[in-house]
Each structure stands twice: as C-alpha cells, then as structure tokens.
Write a protein that holds these residues in place. Structure first.
Motif, mmCIF file in Angstrom:
data_model
loop_
_atom_site.group_PDB
_atom_site.id
_atom_site.type_symbol
_atom_site.label_atom_id
_atom_site.label_comp_id
_atom_site.label_asym_id
_atom_site.label_seq_id
_atom_site.Cartn_x
_atom_site.Cartn_y
_atom_site.Cartn_z
ATOM 1 N N PRO A 40 0.869 -1.052 0.140
ATOM 2 C CA PRO A 40 0.055 0.018 0.011
ATOM 3 C C PRO A 40 0.907 1.273 0.078
ATOM 4 C CG PRO A 40 0.233 -0.603 2.274
ATOM 5 C CD PRO A 40 0.878 -1.570 1.374
ATOM 6 N N ALA A 41 2.133 1.405 0.034
ATOM 7 C CA ALA A 41 2.917 2.306 0.289
ATOM 8 C C ALA A 41 2.765 3.265 -0.969
ATOM 9 C CB ALA A 41 4.361 1.666 0.491
ATOM 10 N N GLY A 42 2.956 2.969 -1.933
ATOM 11 C CA GLY A 42 3.135 3.840 -3.034
ATOM 12 C C GLY A 42 1.737 4.751 -3.337
ATOM 13 N N ASP A 43 0.434 4.233 -3.022
ATOM 14 C CA ASP A 43 -0.890 4.822 -2.987
ATOM 15 C C ASP A 43 -0.524 5.665 -1.772
ATOM 16 O OD1 ASP A 43 -1.657 3.837 -5.272
ATOM 17 O OD2 ASP A 43 -2.805 2.217 -4.310
ATOM 18 N N LEU A 44 -0.397 5.486 -0.444
ATOM 19 C CA LEU A 44 -0.085 6.038 0.725
ATOM 20 C C LEU A 44 0.622 7.287 0.372
ATOM 21 C CD1 LEU A 44 -0.869 6.836 3.416
ATOM 22 C CD2 LEU A 44 0.979 5.272 4.272
ATOM 23 N N LYS A 78 8.017 8.454 -5.427
ATOM 24 C CA LYS A 78 8.481 7.310 -5.190
ATOM 25 C C LYS A 78 8.648 6.845 -3.660
ATOM 26 C CE LYS A 78 9.529 6.284 -9.718
ATOM 27 N NZ LYS A 78 9.174 5.171 -10.455
ATOM 28 N N CYS A 79 8.116 5.476 -3.290
ATOM 29 C CA CYS A 79 8.153 5.418 -2.062
ATOM 30 C C CYS A 79 8.805 3.783 -1.865
ATOM 31 C CB CYS A 79 6.607 5.267 -1.447
ATOM 32 S SG CYS A 79 6.371 4.985 0.131
ATOM 33 N N ARG A 80 9.316 3.590 -0.728
ATOM 34 C CA ARG A 80 9.927 2.315 -0.284
ATOM 35 C C ARG A 80 9.554 2.120 1.357
ATOM 36 N NH1 ARG A 80 11.412 -1.892 -3.479
ATOM 37 N NH2 ARG A 80 11.880 -2.670 -1.367
ATOM 38 N N ARG A 87 19.935 -3.139 6.521
ATOM 39 C CA ARG A 87 21.054 -2.645 5.742
ATOM 40 C C ARG A 87 21.320 -3.172 4.252
ATOM 41 N NH1 ARG A 87 24.121 -0.337 9.407
ATOM 42 N NH2 ARG A 87 24.484 -0.984 11.133
ATOM 43 N N ARG A 88 20.082 -3.807 3.980
ATOM 44 C CA ARG A 88 19.790 -4.306 2.581
ATOM 45 C C ARG A 88 19.916 -2.955 1.601
ATOM 46 N NH1 ARG A 88 14.342 -6.873 1.867
ATOM 47 N NH2 ARG A 88 14.929 -6.809 -0.004
ATOM 48 N N THR A 89 20.141 -3.265 0.360
ATOM 49 C CA THR A 89 20.320 -2.063 -0.622
ATOM 50 C C THR A 89 18.845 -2.299 -1.355
ATOM 51 O OG1 THR A 89 22.434 -2.787 -1.370
ATOM 52 C CG2 THR A 89 20.846 -1.461 -2.981
ATOM 53 N N HIS A 90 18.173 -1.100 -0.977
ATOM 54 C CA HIS A 90 16.698 -0.817 -1.485
ATOM 55 C C HIS A 90 16.731 -0.085 -2.675
ATOM 56 C CE1 HIS A 90 14.884 -2.772 2.337
ATOM 57 N NE2 HIS A 90 15.951 -2.404 2.573
ATOM 58 N N VAL A 91 15.817 -0.503 -3.739
ATOM 59 C CA VAL A 91 15.722 0.407 -4.917
ATOM 60 C C VAL A 91 14.248 0.681 -5.094
ATOM 61 C CG1 VAL A 91 16.191 0.128 -7.258
ATOM 62 C CG2 VAL A 91 17.738 -1.058 -5.894
ATOM 63 N N TYR A 92 14.405 1.998 -5.378
ATOM 64 C CA TYR A 92 12.818 2.514 -6.000
ATOM 65 C C TYR A 92 12.356 1.929 -7.060
ATOM 66 C CZ TYR A 92 13.265 6.068 -2.168
ATOM 67 O OH TYR A 92 13.475 6.686 -0.914
ATOM 68 N N SER A 93 11.180 1.857 -7.451
ATOM 69 C CA SER A 93 10.559 1.390 -8.559
ATOM 70 C C SER A 93 11.156 2.277 -9.956
ATOM 71 C CB SER A 93 9.066 1.619 -8.843
ATOM 72 O OG SER A 93 8.660 2.822 -8.772
ATOM 73 N N CYS A 103 10.674 14.934 -8.220
ATOM 74 C CA CYS A 103 10.158 13.520 -7.801
ATOM 75 C C CYS A 103 10.512 13.806 -6.159
ATOM 76 C CB CYS A 103 11.275 12.586 -8.308
ATOM 77 S SG CYS A 103 10.672 10.858 -7.602
ATOM 78 N N VAL A 104 9.167 13.310 -5.759
ATOM 79 C CA VAL A 104 9.248 13.180 -4.236
ATOM 80 C C VAL A 104 9.594 11.956 -3.834
ATOM 81 C CG1 VAL A 104 8.126 13.487 -1.966
ATOM 82 C CG2 VAL A 104 7.640 15.100 -4.073
ATOM 83 N N PHE A 105 10.817 11.498 -3.080
ATOM 84 C CA PHE A 105 11.187 10.067 -2.520
ATOM 85 C C PHE A 105 10.705 10.255 -1.257
ATOM 86 C CE2 PHE A 105 14.019 11.086 -6.120
ATOM 87 C CZ PHE A 105 14.110 9.941 -6.805
#
Length: 183
Positions: A40-44, A78-80, A87-93, A103-105
């Motif tokens: 649900p993160a993106g819509d939120l 863009k949301c994560r 400590r993982r590498t997280h990548v935005y869509s 862009c608002v991250f």
C-alpha cells in the motif's frame, strides 16, 4: 459479514489500519506467503504528497507523474518501506519517462508506516543520478542515494509528516474515496 471478534475497521484511524496491516504482512512473510512489505505504500505516499502540495492525484492511467501540485508542478512519487536497521540495498521502482518536474522520494518505516524521510529532487538531477537498467527497461535510484543526498534535493520530511497527520484527521471525520479528492 463481520464476526463479533473482528476489529471494527471503520472506527480505526489510517495509522491504526496500517499498523494492523503491518502485523498481517509480518505473519505472511514469516509463513513465506509474501516477500515484500511495499503493497500500500505507493498509494499512501501519493495521497500524503497530494495533501502536502494541495494537489490532485493523477488519473490511474498516467505514466509519468502522480500528483499535480496546486501551482501546476508535476510530481512523480517514489516510495519504499524499509525495516528499521536494515542494511539491505533498497531500490525504488524504475523511471520509464521523464515528463515530470520533480520527484518526491518517501521512505516509510515498515513497523509503524511513519515517514522516516522525504525529499524533493528536480527531474534533471534524478535523471543524472539514476542508473539505466536493461532488466527493468528503465532507470533506478537507490534508497542509499537518497539518504546520502542528491544535488538540488530539498528535505520535505516535516512537511510530509504534517500532511500525513492532516490526512489522518481528515479521514477520521468522514469516510471518503481518497482517489477522487483534490487536496
């Protein structure tokens, strides 16, 4: 039909609902049913950004921007959702077009769904920092890049947190379809 033991979801705030959702996702991850908390993160994030910019959500079919701010600025969001201490590498869509102004991250805490960080970055700076990925047929930005800071970035964390609180209050006063609201 609602059972007597089911929680009364209509009486719960957005944050209470998301907290319950987070606990459900944790259980589903532990059972091996799902692998990600990002649903649900993106819509939120888009709703919170629309509230913060007094903007309007883009139509569902819009590919390049998510919110039109009150001043006409086109915003890509863009949301994560990140686990505290991860400590993982997280990548935005991926970005597949550049027809937006900024862009608002947004980074959300996976346990509370609170906004941990939010920044606005001009489209040209996003394009400069993004790395092409043939695998996703687009350009990607990592959470690490956002946390380290990109040129031209403006911290919006407090502004989005305030908008989140306002959205929560607004939602509690009336049950509404947020996708149709102009903020």
């Amino acid at each position: 039909m609602q059972a007597a033991t089911d929680p009364d979801l209509r009486s719960m705030s957005i944050r209470q609902l998301l907290g319950l959702y987070s606990r459900i996702l944790t259980e589903l991850i532990q059972r091996g049913v799902v692998r990600s908390r990002n649903a649900p993160a993106g819509d939120l994030a888009e709703s919170v950004v629309a509230q913060a910019y007094r903007g309007q959500l883009a139509p569902q079919s819009e590919k390049s921007w998510d919110v039109r701010a009150a001043d006409g600025t086109l915003l890509q969001v863009k949301c994560r959702v990140i686990e505290p201490g991860s400590r993982r590498t997280h990548v935005y869509s991926p970005f597949r077009s550049w027809s937006f102004d900024v862009c608002v991250f947004v980074i959300l805490n996976s346990v509370t769904y609170n906004i941990e960080q939010a920044v606005e970055v001009p489209a040209d700076q996003v394009k400069t920092a993004a790395r092409a990925s043939s695998w996703v047929a687009g350009h990607r930005i990592t959470v690490g890049q956002i946390r380290a800071g990109l040129e031209g970035a403006v911290d919006l964390t407090d502004r989005l947190r305030e908008a989140y609180v306002a959205l929560d209050r607004l939602e509690q006063t009336q049950v509404v379809d947020l996708s149709q609201r102009a903020y």
